[in-house]
Design a protein around this motif. Structure first.
Motif, short mmCIF file in Angstrom:
data_model
loop_
_atom_site.label_atom_id
_atom_site.label_comp_id
_atom_site.label_asym_id
_atom_site.label_seq_id
_atom_site.Cartn_x
_atom_site.Cartn_y
_atom_site.Cartn_z
N VAL A 18 38.82 -13.65 -92.41
CA VAL A 18 39.09 -13.08 -91.09
C VAL A 18 37.80 -12.94 -90.29
N ASP A 67 42.74 -3.69 -82.28
CA ASP A 67 43.98 -4.15 -82.88
C ASP A 67 44.97 -3.00 -82.93
N VAL A 69 47.78 -1.52 -85.65
CA VAL A 69 48.20 -1.67 -87.04
C VAL A 69 49.20 -0.56 -87.37
N SER A 73 51.45 -0.97 -93.06
CA SER A 73 51.09 -2.38 -93.17
C SER A 73 49.94 -2.59 -94.15
N ASP A 75 47.81 -4.73 -93.68
CA ASP A 75 46.68 -5.07 -92.80
C ASP A 75 45.78 -3.86 -92.55
N SER A 78 42.17 -3.93 -93.51
CA SER A 78 41.24 -4.81 -92.81
C SER A 78 40.29 -4.06 -91.88
#
Length: 222
Positions: A18, A67, A69, A73, A75, A78
């Motif tokens: 990423v 972002d 989120v 999640s 994610d 991250s």
């Protein structure tokens, strides 16, 4: 000394891939989307402005756009720093509470910013995340108030709600501050574009400086 992000150990290969897509930016931060009907999406210009300030003042090399989120999640892992705000109800499912707990235990950091009316809901839901912990008010000599920018009297006051003094609370897990809760302060409103609330520039500057300390703390070992 940088802590080389404990959160990287959760999914190192994914994050390395990423990071390539971010170009010259080293990482992203995110706003937390939750259920319950509260306005998780409040303070629309806050994080981009805070990112810009941190990149300029502290050379933090954060991706310029936030972002979004969801609490449950995968994610979530991250991001070294996630931001939760709103005025009303917050609800975490059991699975979401477990995910958030594991994220924070793995080295992540949550900033909860009461935008007025969040308090009774977020205290209830964070008990699902850490039943064994309670919010404690951080002393003014805590590192979070004494990094790049000094706040000898704690949080700056951005907006008046009920005339109370601002307070900074924390959840401390195994000696590490994993969650910072800004109450009666409205830090995020101070990060917003000046045209949104017409806050004096000095108030906005103090809010941004405090936000920079939070981000610096989230990515620095203590």
């Amino acid at each position: 000394m940088r802590k080389t992000f404990k959160w990287l150990s959760v999914s190192l290969l994914l994050l390395l891939l990423v990071s390539v897509s971010y170009g010259q930016s080293s990482y992203k931060i995110a706003k937390l989307k939750y259920g319950g009907g509260g306005d998780w999406y409040a303070n629309k210009t806050a994080l981009p402005n805070l990112i810009r300030f941190c990149n300029t003042q502290l050379k933090m090399n954060i991706y310029p756009e936030e972002d979004i989120v969801e609490v449950g999640s995968p994610d979530l892992y991250s991001y070294p720093f996630v931001y939760l705000t709103g005025h009303g109800n917050v609800v975490f499912t059991d699975a979401e509470a477990r995910n958030l707990r594991n994220y924070l235990m793995a080295g992540g950091f949550l900033h909860i910013d009461d935008n007025y009316g969040l308090d009774k809901f977020i205290r209830r839901e964070m008990k699902k995340v850490f039943p064994e912990l309670s919010f404690v008010e951080l002393p003014y000599n805590h590192p979070i108030y004494n990094l790049k920018f000094k706040f000898p009297n704690g949080l700056p006051k951005v907006h008046e709600h009920e005339g109370n003094s601002p307070q900074g609370f924390g959840l401390i897990y195994q000696g590490r501050l994993v969650c910072f809760y800004s109450y009666e302060c409205d830090l995020g409103n101070g990060w917003e574009d000046q045209s949104v609330y017409n806050n004096p520039e000095e108030v906005r500057l103090q809010a941004l400086r405090m936000g920079a300390n939070l981000l610096d703390y989230a990515t620095t070992a203590f």
